[in-house]
Design a protein around this motif. Structure first.
Motif, PDB file in Angstrom:
ATOM      1  N   PHE A   1     -18.559 -99.404 -65.118  1.00  0.00           N
ATOM      2  CA  PHE A   1     -19.282 -98.360 -66.652  1.00  0.00           C
ATOM      3  C   PHE A   1     -19.630 -97.336 -65.990  1.00  0.00           C
ATOM      4  O   PHE A   1     -20.517 -97.854 -64.594  1.00  0.00           O
ATOM      5  N   THR A   2     -19.712 -96.157 -65.956  1.00  0.00           N
ATOM      6  CA  THR A   2     -20.715 -95.255 -65.543  1.00  0.00           C
ATOM      7  C   THR A   2     -21.729 -95.021 -65.837  1.00  0.00           C
ATOM      8  O   THR A   2     -22.265 -95.357 -67.089  1.00  0.00           O
ATOM      9  N   THR A   3     -23.113 -94.976 -65.125  1.00  0.00           N
ATOM     10  CA  THR A   3     -24.434 -95.317 -65.186  1.00  0.00           C
ATOM     11  C   THR A   3     -24.946 -93.967 -65.375  1.00  0.00           C
ATOM     12  O   THR A   3     -26.322 -93.915 -65.828  1.00  0.00           O
ATOM     13  N   GLU A   4     -24.244 -93.145 -65.208  1.00  0.00           N
ATOM     14  CA  GLU A   4     -25.171 -91.300 -65.303  1.00  0.00           C
ATOM     15  C   GLU A   4     -23.819 -90.549 -64.846  1.00  0.00           C
ATOM     16  O   GLU A   4     -22.337 -91.397 -65.006  1.00  0.00           O
ATOM     17  N   PRO A   5     -23.599 -89.459 -65.350  1.00  0.00           N
ATOM     18  CA  PRO A   5     -22.254 -88.523 -64.761  1.00  0.00           C
ATOM     19  C   PRO A   5     -22.724 -89.015 -63.407  1.00  0.00           C
ATOM     20  O   PRO A   5     -23.168 -88.284 -62.594  1.00  0.00           O
ATOM     21  N   VAL A   6     -20.636 -89.079 -62.964  1.00  0.00           N
ATOM     22  CA  VAL A   6     -20.429 -88.411 -61.709  1.00  0.00           C
ATOM     23  C   VAL A   6     -19.013 -87.835 -61.479  1.00  0.00           C
ATOM     24  O   VAL A   6     -18.533 -87.518 -62.988  1.00  0.00           O
ATOM     25  N   GLU A   7     -19.773 -86.527 -60.379  1.00  0.00           N
ATOM     26  CA  GLU A   7     -18.406 -85.873 -60.356  1.00  0.00           C
ATOM     27  C   GLU A   7     -17.363 -86.433 -58.969  1.00  0.00           C
ATOM     28  O   GLU A   7     -17.757 -86.614 -58.341  1.00  0.00           O
ATOM     29  N   ILE A   8     -16.145 -86.575 -59.650  1.00  0.00           N
ATOM     30  CA  ILE A   8     -15.261 -86.976 -58.391  1.00  0.00           C
ATOM     31  C   ILE A   8     -13.740 -86.506 -58.705  1.00  0.00           C
ATOM     32  O   ILE A   8     -13.510 -85.747 -59.908  1.00  0.00           O
ATOM     33  N   ALA A   9     -13.529 -85.768 -57.112  1.00  0.00           N
ATOM     34  CA  ALA A   9     -12.212 -85.267 -57.691  1.00  0.00           C
ATOM     35  C   ALA A   9     -12.281 -83.628 -58.512  1.00  0.00           C
ATOM     36  O   ALA A   9     -11.484 -83.304 -59.097  1.00  0.00           O
ATOM     37  N   GLY A  10     -13.447 -83.382 -58.325  1.00  0.00           N
ATOM     38  CA  GLY A  10     -14.013 -81.961 -59.392  1.00  0.00           C
ATOM     39  C   GLY A  10     -13.616 -82.319 -60.739  1.00  0.00           C
ATOM     40  O   GLY A  10     -13.846 -81.339 -61.912  1.00  0.00           O
ATOM     41  N   VAL A  11     -13.615 -83.665 -61.088  1.00  0.00           N
ATOM     42  CA  VAL A  11     -14.133 -83.641 -62.616  1.00  0.00           C
ATOM     43  C   VAL A  11     -15.437 -84.538 -62.511  1.00  0.00           C
ATOM     44  O   VAL A  11     -15.367 -85.233 -61.838  1.00  0.00           O
ATOM     45  N   ARG A  12     -15.284 -84.162 -64.278  1.00  0.00           N
ATOM     46  CA  ARG A  12     -17.377 -84.848 -64.322  1.00  0.00           C
ATOM     47  C   ARG A  12     -16.629 -86.294 -65.262  1.00  0.00           C
ATOM     48  O   ARG A  12     -16.420 -85.945 -66.543  1.00  0.00           O
ATOM     49  N   ILE A  13     -16.779 -86.822 -65.117  1.00  0.00           N
ATOM     50  CA  ILE A  13     -17.279 -88.187 -66.107  1.00  0.00           C
ATOM     51  C   ILE A  13     -18.325 -88.418 -66.224  1.00  0.00           C
ATOM     52  O   ILE A  13     -19.513 -87.893 -65.563  1.00  0.00           O
ATOM     53  N   PRO A  14     -19.050 -88.258 -67.897  1.00  0.00           N
ATOM     54  CA  PRO A  14     -19.558 -88.092 -68.279  1.00  0.00           C
ATOM     55  C   PRO A  14     -20.377 -89.452 -67.832  1.00  0.00           C
ATOM     56  O   PRO A  14     -19.789 -91.010 -67.790  1.00  0.00           O
ATOM     57  N   GLU A  15     -21.881 -89.884 -68.369  1.00  0.00           N
ATOM     58  CA  GLU A  15     -22.381 -91.034 -68.718  1.00  0.00           C
ATOM     59  C   GLU A  15     -22.068 -92.451 -69.413  1.00  0.00           C
ATOM     60  O   GLU A  15     -21.524 -91.623 -70.601  1.00  0.00           O
ATOM     61  N   GLY A  16     -21.550 -93.787 -69.234  1.00  0.00           N
ATOM     62  CA  GLY A  16     -21.020 -94.444 -70.100  1.00  0.00           C
ATOM     63  C   GLY A  16     -20.116 -95.073 -70.385  1.00  0.00           C
ATOM     64  O   GLY A  16     -19.432 -94.930 -71.724  1.00  0.00           O
ATOM     65  N   GLU A  17     -18.928 -93.737 -69.530  1.00  0.00           N
ATOM     66  CA  GLU A  17     -17.612 -93.827 -69.701  1.00  0.00           C
ATOM     67  C   GLU A  17     -17.316 -95.297 -69.302  1.00  0.00           C
ATOM     68  O   GLU A  17     -17.411 -95.919 -68.597  1.00  0.00           O
ATOM     69  N   PHE A  18     -16.161 -95.463 -69.558  1.00  0.00           N
ATOM     70  CA  PHE A  18     -15.434 -96.629 -69.410  1.00  0.00           C
ATOM     71  C   PHE A  18     -14.167 -96.610 -68.785  1.00  0.00           C
ATOM     72  O   PHE A  18     -13.470 -94.958 -68.374  1.00  0.00           O
ATOM     73  N   VAL A  19     -14.465 -96.911 -67.026  1.00  0.00           N
ATOM     74  CA  VAL A  19     -13.446 -96.464 -65.907  1.00  0.00           C
ATOM     75  C   VAL A  19     -11.888 -97.674 -65.546  1.00  0.00           C
ATOM     76  O   VAL A  19     -12.824 -98.748 -65.185  1.00  0.00           O
ATOM     77  N   MET A  20     -11.288 -96.747 -65.126  1.00  0.00           N
ATOM     78  CA  MET A  20     -10.383 -98.132 -64.519  1.00  0.00           C
ATOM     79  C   MET A  20      -9.575 -97.516 -63.170  1.00  0.00           C
ATOM     80  O   MET A  20      -9.117 -96.566 -63.459  1.00  0.00           O
ATOM     81  N   LEU A  21      -9.753 -98.760 -61.884  1.00  0.00           N
ATOM     82  CA  LEU A  21      -9.059 -98.267 -60.955  1.00  0.00           C
ATOM     83  C   LEU A  21      -8.226 -98.999 -60.866  1.00  0.00           C
ATOM     84  O   LEU A  21      -8.166 -99.889 -60.811  1.00  0.00           O
ATOM     85  N   ASN A  22      -6.918 -97.618 -60.142  1.00  0.00           N
ATOM     86  CA  ASN A  22      -5.674 -98.548 -60.046  1.00  0.00           C
ATOM     87  C   ASN A  22      -5.453 -98.454 -58.473  1.00  0.00           C
ATOM     88  O   ASN A  22      -5.574 -97.628 -58.080  1.00  0.00           O
ATOM     89  N   ILE A  23      -5.771 -99.884 -57.963  1.00  0.00           N
ATOM     90  CA  ILE A  23      -5.402-100.457 -56.624  1.00  0.00           C
ATOM     91  C   ILE A  23      -4.030-100.065 -56.329  1.00  0.00           C
ATOM     92  O   ILE A  23      -4.324 -99.346 -54.810  1.00  0.00           O
TER      93      ILE A  23
END
Ligand code: HEM
Length: 379
Positions: free
Chosen positions: A268-290
């Motif tokens: 879950f993002t606790t603040e906005p995060v930029e990753i691979a040039g994409v900005r994920i806002p705060e409070g978003e649900f994120v799935m990491l595919n191993i």
């Protein structure tokens, strides 16, 4: 899908989780505290969108364990059991694990047609983790069924019922250990709680559930998926039989090639995060595919080819960062002994049905077979 390593999905329910699939990006997210566990928000989100089975251990009564917590809570909980799982501590279990493997294979007698999961891959890790924790022999079957329910995509009520039953049972077992402690890990945890007031009853039960569930379901899949990989790649099997010192590398390749936890590791993002040039806002649900990360062509040459001699390393099957799998040394040791014993005893092992007919278990978290029917021959 990995061409776009970070993207937002839209589900039919209107739920819009983010999906990260690239190796570098999944690894970076696992190491980044801004991708937090925030278990309460994740549980609420899963509930709201009826994603039962998306994460294994979100039953309400089992929420307070290390895999679901962030620092500083996380460090406190992990610190209580860390020592028991170092490679050195785990190595002491080698003779007992060898004995268990021998017993399981001896019990087959001369049987040639078996479901290798039912007779070997499933009972081995259950026995090991139950012995480690101090769960009596006669209760282990019940454990298997509860823990099955926790990692499957069954209806929410079934999962809740199983998690409540497991929690009730463990509360009882902990009471018994208070009165009559043994040499096992649960007794040691009860002692830690009584000594330093560092662990509440709920935390203790959650810890035990996590270790029991995480400690076997995954290892079953490592052995099952690994055997299947070898049986469907005879050249790799021959190469391993020719030179058994290749086994540790082979186990790492099984972990990469067909990861036991394959899809959703949740954050879950606790603040906005930029990753691979994409900005994920705060409070978003994120799935990491191993699984996807472990097959990223930017990281691995011919990622979809099984090659037990690979030396690229760095797979993410055990995660990365502060939640890196506590049980990795134990899982590796169990797998090493299991493959050594199996290949040592049987000169020939064949699939009893075509690989395309094998059924995979329905789970959003785990990647594992329902059954693995094989023909065993000593010559
Ligand atoms: C964490 C995989 C075996 C106990 C994890 C994570 C992964 C993983 C991917 C991190 C999840 C995340 O970051 O969200 C595996 C695999 C295994 C295995 C593939 C077998 C092949 C075991 C065993 C045990 C165990 C045998 C214990 C006896 C744990 C615990 C955590 C964990 C306690 C949480 C660690 C923390 O939050 O600090 N495992 N695991 N695992 N695993 Fe394993």
């Amino acid at each position: 899908m990995r061409d776009i390593p970070v993207r937002q999905m839209v589900m039919s329910s209107g739920f819009r989780p983010w999906l990260i699939t690239g190796h570098a990006e999944v690894r970076a997210a696992l190491a980044d505290q801004r991708f937090a566990k925030d278990s309460h928000r994740v549980a609420e989100m899963l509930d709201r969108h009826s994603l039962a089975g998306t994460d294994s251990l979100f039953g309400q009564s089992l929420l307070h364990h290390m895999l679901n917590t962030d620092p500083p809570e996380h460090g406190r909980l992990r610190g209580l059991v860390n020592k028991a799982f170092t490679p050195r501590a785990v190595e002491r279990l080698r003779p007992r694990i060898e004995e268990i493997c021998d017993e399981l294979l001896d019990a087959l007698g001369g049987r040639q047609h078996v479901d290798l999961l039912a007779v070997f891959a499933v009972p081995l890790p259950i026995k090991v983790i139950c012995e480690l924790l101090g769960v009596p022999q006669e209760d282990r079957e019940e454990f298997r069924s509860w823990s099955n329910a926790l990692v499957s995509a069954l209806p929410r009520e079934v999962v809740t019922e199983a998690s409540n039953a497991m929690a009730d049972y463990l509360h009882g077992l902990i009471k018994a250990k208070e009165q009559d402690p043994g040499e096992d890990m649960l007794s040691a945890l009860v002692h830690a709680r009584d000594g330093g007031d560092r662990l509440t009853a709920d935390e203790l039960v959650s810890m035990a559930c996590l270790l029991l569930a995480a400690g076997h379901e995954t290892t079953v899949n490592l052995i099952g998926n690994g055997v299947l990989a070898l049986l469907t790649h005879p050249d790799q099997l021959a190469s391993l039989r020719d030179d058994p010192t290749r086994l540790p590398g082979a186990i790492e390749e099984f972990l990469r090639y067909d990861s036991p936890i394959n899809q959703a590791t949740l954050r879950f993002t606790t603040e906005p995060v930029e990753i691979a040039g994409v900005r994920i806002p705060e409070g978003e649900f994120v799935m990491l595919n191993i699984d996807s990360a472990n097959h990223d062509a930017r990281r691995y040459a011919d990622p979809d080819v099984l090659d037990i001699g690979r030396d690229e390393g760095g797979h993410l099957a055990f995660g990365h960062g502060i939640h890196y799998c506590l049980g990795a040394p134990l899982a590796r040791l169990e797998a090493e002994i299991a493959f050594t014993k199996l290949l040592g005893r049987y000169g020939r092992i064949d699939l009893a049905v075509p690989a395309e007919q094998l059924e995979w278990r329905f789970s959003v978290v785990m990647r594992g077979l329902e059954r693995l029917p094989v023909r065993l021959s000593r010559t």
